[in-house]
Design a protein around this motif. Sequence first.
Motif, PDB file in Angstrom:
ATOM      1  N   GLU A  10      -7.255  24.279  48.409  1.00 50.48           N
ATOM      2  CA  GLU A  10      -8.695  24.516  48.297  1.00 50.48           C
ATOM      3  C   GLU A  10      -9.474  23.771  49.382  1.00 50.48           C
ATOM      4  O   GLU A  10     -10.450  24.278  49.921  1.00 50.48           O
ATOM      5  CB  GLU A  10      -9.191  24.092  46.913  1.00 50.48           C
ATOM      6  CG  GLU A  10      -8.714  25.018  45.806  1.00 50.48           C
ATOM      7  CD  GLU A  10      -9.072  24.507  44.420  1.00 50.48           C
ATOM      8  OE1 GLU A  10      -9.854  23.532  44.320  1.00 50.48           O
ATOM      9  OE2 GLU A  10      -8.561  25.075  43.448  1.00 50.48           O
ATOM     10  N   ASN A  11      -9.020  22.576  49.730  1.00 49.03           N
ATOM     11  CA  ASN A  11      -9.720  21.760  50.715  1.00 49.03           C
ATOM     12  C   ASN A  11      -9.444  22.182  52.154  1.00 49.03           C
ATOM     13  O   ASN A  11     -10.207  21.817  53.056  1.00 49.03           O
ATOM     14  CB  ASN A  11      -9.363  20.280  50.537  1.00 49.03           C
ATOM     15  CG  ASN A  11      -9.912  19.716  49.240  1.00 49.03           C
ATOM     16  OD1 ASN A  11     -10.913  20.197  48.722  1.00 49.03           O
ATOM     17  ND2 ASN A  11      -9.249  18.719  48.707  1.00 49.03           N
ATOM     18  N   ILE A  12      -8.391  22.923  52.370  1.00 48.99           N
ATOM     19  CA  ILE A  12      -8.048  23.344  53.733  1.00 48.99           C
ATOM     20  C   ILE A  12      -9.194  24.129  54.361  1.00 48.99           C
ATOM     21  O   ILE A  12      -9.478  23.984  55.551  1.00 48.99           O
ATOM     22  CB  ILE A  12      -6.743  24.173  53.727  1.00 48.99           C
ATOM     23  CG1 ILE A  12      -5.547  23.252  53.491  1.00 48.99           C
ATOM     24  CG2 ILE A  12      -6.565  24.939  55.027  1.00 48.99           C
ATOM     25  CD1 ILE A  12      -4.238  23.970  53.318  1.00 48.99           C
ATOM     26  N   ARG A  13      -9.860  24.929  53.573  1.00 46.42           N
ATOM     27  CA  ARG A  13     -10.952  25.757  54.098  1.00 46.42           C
ATOM     28  C   ARG A  13     -12.089  24.918  54.685  1.00 46.42           C
ATOM     29  O   ARG A  13     -12.836  25.391  55.526  1.00 46.42           O
ATOM     30  CB  ARG A  13     -11.490  26.654  52.994  1.00 46.42           C
ATOM     31  CG  ARG A  13     -10.493  27.686  52.542  1.00 46.42           C
ATOM     32  CD  ARG A  13     -11.083  28.595  51.469  1.00 46.42           C
ATOM     33  NE  ARG A  13     -10.072  29.464  50.921  1.00 46.42           N
ATOM     34  CZ  ARG A  13      -9.411  29.242  49.785  1.00 46.42           C
ATOM     35  NH1 ARG A  13      -9.686  28.177  49.067  1.00 46.42           N
ATOM     36  NH2 ARG A  13      -8.507  30.090  49.356  1.00 46.42           N
ATOM     37  N   GLU A  14     -12.209  23.687  54.236  1.00 48.05           N
ATOM     38  CA  GLU A  14     -13.279  22.809  54.709  1.00 48.05           C
ATOM     39  C   GLU A  14     -12.929  22.104  56.024  1.00 48.05           C
ATOM     40  O   GLU A  14     -13.802  21.516  56.658  1.00 48.05           O
ATOM     41  CB  GLU A  14     -13.597  21.770  53.635  1.00 48.05           C
ATOM     42  CG  GLU A  14     -14.110  22.395  52.345  1.00 48.05           C
ATOM     43  CD  GLU A  14     -14.293  21.382  51.243  1.00 48.05           C
ATOM     44  OE1 GLU A  14     -14.358  20.175  51.536  1.00 48.05           O
ATOM     45  OE2 GLU A  14     -14.359  21.792  50.068  1.00 48.05           O
ATOM     46  N   LEU A  15     -11.670  22.157  56.425  1.00 41.27           N
ATOM     47  CA  LEU A  15     -11.246  21.477  57.649  1.00 41.27           C
ATOM     48  C   LEU A  15     -11.670  22.259  58.890  1.00 41.27           C
ATOM     49  O   LEU A  15     -11.777  23.483  58.859  1.00 41.27           O
ATOM     50  CB  LEU A  15      -9.722  21.319  57.663  1.00 41.27           C
ATOM     51  CG  LEU A  15      -9.106  20.453  56.572  1.00 41.27           C
ATOM     52  CD1 LEU A  15      -7.586  20.517  56.645  1.00 41.27           C
ATOM     53  CD2 LEU A  15      -9.580  19.017  56.699  1.00 41.27           C
ATOM     54  N   SER A  16     -11.860  21.533  59.963  1.00 45.62           N
ATOM     55  CA  SER A  16     -12.161  22.183  61.240  1.00 45.62           C
ATOM     56  C   SER A  16     -10.900  22.893  61.739  1.00 45.62           C
ATOM     57  O   SER A  16      -9.783  22.572  61.294  1.00 45.62           O
ATOM     58  CB  SER A  16     -12.586  21.135  62.265  1.00 45.62           C
ATOM     59  OG  SER A  16     -11.475  20.322  62.620  1.00 45.62           O
ATOM     60  N   ALA A  21      -5.024  22.957  62.569  1.00 42.67           N
ATOM     61  CA  ALA A  21      -3.896  23.061  63.499  1.00 42.67           C
ATOM     62  C   ALA A  21      -3.018  21.816  63.409  1.00 42.67           C
ATOM     63  O   ALA A  21      -1.784  21.915  63.401  1.00 42.67           O
ATOM     64  CB  ALA A  21      -4.405  23.270  64.921  1.00 42.67           C
ATOM     65  N   LEU A  22      -3.645  20.647  63.333  1.00 43.96           N
ATOM     66  CA  LEU A  22      -2.888  19.403  63.202  1.00 43.96           C
ATOM     67  C   LEU A  22      -2.105  19.381  61.893  1.00 43.96           C
ATOM     68  O   LEU A  22      -0.935  18.996  61.863  1.00 43.96           O
ATOM     69  CB  LEU A  22      -3.828  18.199  63.282  1.00 43.96           C
ATOM     70  CG  LEU A  22      -3.166  16.828  63.123  1.00 43.96           C
ATOM     71  CD1 LEU A  22      -2.094  16.594  64.177  1.00 43.96           C
ATOM     72  CD2 LEU A  22      -4.229  15.735  63.183  1.00 43.96           C
ATOM     73  N   LEU A  23      -2.728  19.814  60.822  1.00 46.94           N
ATOM     74  CA  LEU A  23      -2.049  19.881  59.530  1.00 46.94           C
ATOM     75  C   LEU A  23      -0.850  20.817  59.598  1.00 46.94           C
ATOM     76  O   LEU A  23       0.241  20.484  59.120  1.00 46.94           O
ATOM     77  CB  LEU A  23      -3.025  20.335  58.433  1.00 46.94           C
ATOM     78  CG  LEU A  23      -2.424  20.538  57.046  1.00 46.94           C
ATOM     79  CD1 LEU A  23      -1.812  19.251  56.513  1.00 46.94           C
ATOM     80  CD2 LEU A  23      -3.482  21.080  56.089  1.00 46.94           C
ATOM     81  N   ALA A  24      -1.032  21.980  60.224  1.00 44.99           N
ATOM     82  CA  ALA A  24       0.074  22.936  60.360  1.00 44.99           C
ATOM     83  C   ALA A  24       1.215  22.311  61.159  1.00 44.99           C
ATOM     84  O   ALA A  24       2.389  22.432  60.789  1.00 44.99           O
ATOM     85  CB  ALA A  24      -0.416  24.216  61.030  1.00 44.99           C
ATOM     86  N   SER A  30       7.560  18.345  59.502  1.00 45.16           N
ATOM     87  CA  SER A  30       8.216  17.736  58.347  1.00 45.16           C
ATOM     88  C   SER A  30       9.405  18.561  57.869  1.00 45.16           C
ATOM     89  O   SER A  30      10.260  18.060  57.143  1.00 45.16           O
ATOM     90  CB  SER A  30       7.219  17.544  57.199  1.00 45.16           C
ATOM     91  OG  SER A  30       6.898  18.782  56.591  1.00 45.16           O
ATOM     92  N   LEU A  31       9.491  19.821  58.286  1.00 43.96           N
ATOM     93  CA  LEU A  31      10.588  20.684  57.882  1.00 43.96           C
ATOM     94  C   LEU A  31      11.805  20.570  58.794  1.00 43.96           C
ATOM     95  O   LEU A  31      12.871  21.066  58.463  1.00 43.96           O
ATOM     96  CB  LEU A  31      10.129  22.151  57.853  1.00 43.96           C
ATOM     97  CG  LEU A  31       9.052  22.484  56.835  1.00 43.96           C
ATOM     98  CD1 LEU A  31       8.570  23.908  57.032  1.00 43.96           C
ATOM     99  CD2 LEU A  31       9.550  22.261  55.422  1.00 43.96           C
TER     100      LEU A  31
END
Length: 73
Positions: A10-16, A21-24, A30-31
């Motif tokens: 839900e919070n991802i939509r609020e990210l720039s 991109a950094l989160l992805a 991590s995989l």
Amino acid sequence: MSVELKQLIENIRELSPGDRALLAHCLISSLESEQDEGVDEAWKALAEKRALELEAGAVKGVSWEDIKNEVKG
């Protein structure tokens, strides 16, 4: 699905876009498994081998223009 994961989604939509991109990148990184150990060293060894082959004249380099023309067909 855990509560934490639902909140994160839900919070991802609020990210720039940059933060998403950094989160992805972090998630994909991590995989990566331990099977990837040694890959950097293998690429380094291959690059060094190819450089020595070029310097010794064992192989001939190809220009970037030739490569682009070949790809364009």
